[in-house]
Scaffold this motif. Structure first.
Motif, PDB file in Angstrom:
ATOM      1  N   THR A 307       1.146  -0.967  -0.432  1.00 11.31           N
ATOM      2  CA  THR A 307      -0.031   0.493  -0.281  1.00 11.31           C
ATOM      3  C   THR A 307       1.170   1.395   0.106  1.00 11.31           C
ATOM      4  N   GLU A 308       0.293   2.333   0.199  1.00  7.69           N
ATOM      5  CA  GLU A 308       0.795   3.621   0.023  1.00  7.69           C
ATOM      6  C   GLU A 308       1.801   3.816   1.124  1.00  7.69           C
ATOM      7  N   THR A 309       0.878   3.666   2.036  1.00  5.04           N
ATOM      8  CA  THR A 309       1.635   3.952   3.423  1.00  5.04           C
ATOM      9  C   THR A 309       2.724   2.784   3.422  1.00  5.04           C
ATOM     10  N   GLN A 310       3.199   1.763   3.405  1.00  8.92           N
ATOM     11  CA  GLN A 310       4.499   0.397   3.408  1.00  8.92           C
ATOM     12  C   GLN A 310       5.319   0.562   2.348  1.00  8.92           C
ATOM     13  N   CYS A 311       4.644   1.866   1.008  1.00 12.22           N
ATOM     14  CA  CYS A 311       6.164   2.131   0.111  1.00 12.22           C
ATOM     15  C   CYS A 311       6.261   3.469   1.065  1.00 12.22           C
ATOM     16  N   ALA A 312       5.831   3.936   1.639  1.00  7.93           N
ATOM     17  CA  ALA A 312       6.187   5.645   2.384  1.00  7.93           C
ATOM     18  C   ALA A 312       7.190   4.765   3.157  1.00  7.93           C
ATOM     19  N   ARG A 313       6.508   4.107   3.712  1.00  6.33           N
ATOM     20  CA  ARG A 313       7.868   3.336   5.201  1.00  6.33           C
ATOM     21  C   ARG A 313       8.648   2.670   4.975  1.00  6.33           C
ATOM     22  N   LEU A 314       8.851   1.917   3.571  1.00  4.59           N
ATOM     23  CA  LEU A 314      10.558   1.488   3.316  1.00  4.59           C
ATOM     24  C   LEU A 314      11.295   2.612   2.596  1.00  4.59           C
ATOM     25  N   LEU A 315      10.689   3.066   1.760  1.00  6.96           N
ATOM     26  CA  LEU A 315      11.249   4.658   1.351  1.00  6.96           C
ATOM     27  C   LEU A 315      12.291   4.878   2.727  1.00  6.96           C
ATOM     28  N   GLY A 316      11.234   5.591   3.036  1.00  4.36           N
ATOM     29  CA  GLY A 316      11.466   6.550   4.845  1.00  4.36           C
ATOM     30  C   GLY A 316      12.588   5.807   5.146  1.00  4.36           C
ATOM     31  N   GLU A 317      11.797   4.255   5.934  1.00  3.76           N
ATOM     32  CA  GLU A 317      13.601   3.847   6.369  1.00  3.76           C
ATOM     33  C   GLU A 317      14.975   3.229   5.854  1.00  3.76           C
ATOM     34  N   ALA A 318      14.437   3.220   4.532  1.00  2.71           N
ATOM     35  CA  ALA A 318      15.928   3.626   3.550  1.00  2.71           C
ATOM     36  C   ALA A 318      16.970   5.020   4.120  1.00  2.71           C
ATOM     37  N   LEU A 319      15.918   5.971   3.570  1.00  2.00           N
ATOM     38  CA  LEU A 319      16.513   7.375   3.920  1.00  2.00           C
ATOM     39  C   LEU A 319      17.125   7.621   4.839  1.00  2.00           C
ATOM     40  N   LEU A 320      16.303   7.034   6.259  1.00  2.00           N
ATOM     41  CA  LEU A 320      17.222   7.209   7.745  1.00  2.00           C
ATOM     42  C   LEU A 320      18.069   6.096   7.532  1.00  2.00           C
ATOM     43  N   GLY A 321      18.324   5.241   7.282  1.00  2.00           N
ATOM     44  CA  GLY A 321      19.448   4.277   7.599  1.00  2.00           C
ATOM     45  C   GLY A 321      20.723   4.540   7.175  1.00  2.00           C
ATOM     46  N   GLN A 322      20.672   5.618   5.916  1.00  2.00           N
ATOM     47  CA  GLN A 322      21.528   5.757   5.327  1.00  2.00           C
ATOM     48  C   GLN A 322      22.821   6.862   5.809  1.00  2.00           C
ATOM     49  N   THR A 323      23.528   7.148   5.542  1.00  2.00           N
ATOM     50  CA  THR A 323      24.800   8.519   5.978  1.00  2.00           C
ATOM     51  C   THR A 323      24.787  10.108   4.529  1.00  2.00           C
ATOM     52  N   GLU A 324      24.253   9.805   3.722  1.00  2.00           N
ATOM     53  CA  GLU A 324      23.855  11.152   2.438  1.00  2.00           C
ATOM     54  C   GLU A 324      22.967  11.509   3.350  1.00  2.00           C
ATOM     55  N   GLY A 325      22.412  12.344   2.434  1.00  2.00           N
ATOM     56  CA  GLY A 325      21.367  13.768   2.182  1.00  2.00           C
ATOM     57  C   GLY A 325      20.327  13.193   1.914  1.00  2.00           C
ATOM     58  N   LEU A 326      19.391  13.514   1.532  1.00  2.00           N
ATOM     59  CA  LEU A 326      18.421  13.252   0.719  1.00  2.00           C
ATOM     60  C   LEU A 326      18.271  13.497  -1.100  1.00  2.00           C
ATOM     61  N   PHE A 327      19.424  14.904  -1.441  1.00  2.00           N
ATOM     62  CA  PHE A 327      20.048  14.631  -2.709  1.00  2.00           C
ATOM     63  C   PHE A 327      20.201  13.156  -2.964  1.00  2.00           C
ATOM     64  N   ASP A 328      21.411  13.080  -2.055  1.00  2.00           N
ATOM     65  CA  ASP A 328      22.396  11.781  -2.591  1.00  2.00           C
ATOM     66  C   ASP A 328      21.855  10.745  -2.449  1.00  2.00           C
ATOM     67  N   PHE A 329      20.826  10.780  -1.577  1.00  2.00           N
ATOM     68  CA  PHE A 329      19.479   8.985  -1.535  1.00  2.00           C
ATOM     69  C   PHE A 329      19.131   8.804  -3.219  1.00  2.00           C
ATOM     70  N   VAL A 330      18.590   9.948  -3.161  1.00  2.00           N
ATOM     71  CA  VAL A 330      17.096  10.139  -4.575  1.00  2.00           C
ATOM     72  C   VAL A 330      18.650   9.953  -5.879  1.00  2.00           C
ATOM     73  N   ARG A 331      19.791  10.635  -5.787  1.00  2.00           N
ATOM     74  CA  ARG A 331      20.464  10.514  -6.715  1.00  2.00           C
ATOM     75  C   ARG A 331      21.486   8.922  -6.935  1.00  2.00           C
TER      76      ARG A 331
END
Length: 340
Positions: A307-331
């Motif tokens: 679902t939308e919530t599950q997908c958003a949670r997966l992406l949010g956890e992946a972002l918070l689990g890495q040291t780079e910023g948002l721009f580098d995460f997307v890139r």
């Protein structure tokens, strides 16, 4: 390759998936003849290796076919069947899938402590012959007829929540090898949703040009033009996102890209459905109008895992689990891989 596949598959598919045929299947009429005709086109083995009798295509190339199936309104799990056949063939079980459609779904415990396996809100689950279920690190090929089915909320005759007594009912079981049923469903559902929204865009634009009010087509009114512009923007952005979700050289999508695709298409579907029904007015909510076949499918896909919530949670956890910023995460993590 995508343009050639889309053209060769879409033309016969459009002839098979007439409005009357789609309504009949949605209403509970047997879909066996429709599936046999689609299977005879040969595209359901597109991902199977050439050495095993298939075309050896990748998920990236399958996108065009799943998009076409969604655009045609096909309620049978076409993309899931193509992926399931490829996974079964790669595991040495190529002849065990039967000739009917195969759905794919993540399995969960039934909750009663009896070892039951439950697959919730499976699109096309009531029409599938078998379901390939990811369960505790394995793939289980479970016969749909051995499951207890609860009709789906959006398409009661076509989709269902399925419950099996246990893994012992599987006709085939093999190691999942890291494959993710949710990621596969996200990628395939996003592609189907993009195709359905493209069709809704066409239907809505045609109606707005034909429907006249105060002596001129409603498409000439600025307020309607604004709504059609937003609808087109959302539909086309969903197509781009769905392509990203299917950008894999093999069968397995990148889970983060698949989640991105599903999240974006779900967000787009809300606007697309609302605008289309607003433009059509009262006629758009009648059972006789084809628009409802597409908007119901879109809402059903939104509710299916993930679902939308599950997908958003997966992406949010992946972002918070890495040291780079948002721009580098997307890139670095949310861009399509390069192919030779």
């Amino acid at each position: 390759m995508n343009d050639t596949l889309l053209d060769d598959f879409e033309r016969p598919l459009r002839a098979l998936c007439t409005d009357d045929t789609l309504r009949a299947v949605e209403g509970g009429a047997p879909a066996d003849a429709l599936w046999r005709a689609i299977d005879a086109l040969g595209y359901t083995d597109a991902l199977v290796a050439e050495a095993q009798g298939g075309a050896g295509l990748s998920l990236r190339e399958l996108f065009a076919l799943v998009f076409a199936a969604g655009r045609a309104g096909l309620g049978l799990p076409f993309g899931e069947t193509a992926v399931a056949r490829a996974l079964l063939a790669a595991a040495g079980h190529g002849g065990r899938h039967g000739s009917g459609p195969v759905a794919i779904a993540p399995g969960a415990l039934g909750g009663a402590g009896d070892g039951a396996i439950v697959c919730r809100d499976v699109p096309g689950g009531a029409l599938a012959q078998q379901v390939l279920v990811s369960w505790q690190g394995e793939w289980l090929l479970l016969p749909r007829e051995r499951a207890t089915a609860t009709p789906g909320a959006w398409r009661a005759q076509a989709s269902a929540t399925l419950r099996w007594q246990g893994a012992h009912l599987a006709v085939v079981r093999f190691d999942a090898g890291g494959a993710d049923a949710v990621a596969l469903c996200n990628a395939l559902h996003a592609a189907g949703m993009a195709g359905a929204m493209d069709r809704v865009l066409e239907l809505t634009g045609d109606y707005a040009r034909d429907r006249k009010q105060f002596g001129r087509p409603i498409a000439q009114f600025q307020a309607v033009q604004q709504e059609l512009s937003v609808l087109g923007e959302q539909a086309h952005s969903a197509t781009l996102a769905a392509r990203l979700g299917c950008s894999a050289a093999g069968v397995r999508p990148d889970p983060l890209l698949a989640a991105t695709a599903k999240l974006r298409t779900c967000e787009a579907a809300r606007s697309v459905c609302a605008i289309a029904h607003a433009v059509f007015g009262a006629i758009g909510i009648t059972e006789e109008h084809v628009l409802g076949l597409y908007t119901r499918r879109l809402h059903e896909w939104r509710a299916a895992p993930g679902t939308e919530t599950q997908c958003a949670r997966l992406l949010g956890e992946a972002l918070l689990g890495q040291t780079e910023g948002l721009f580098d995460f997307v890139r670095l993590r949310l861009s399509a891989p390069a192919f030779a």
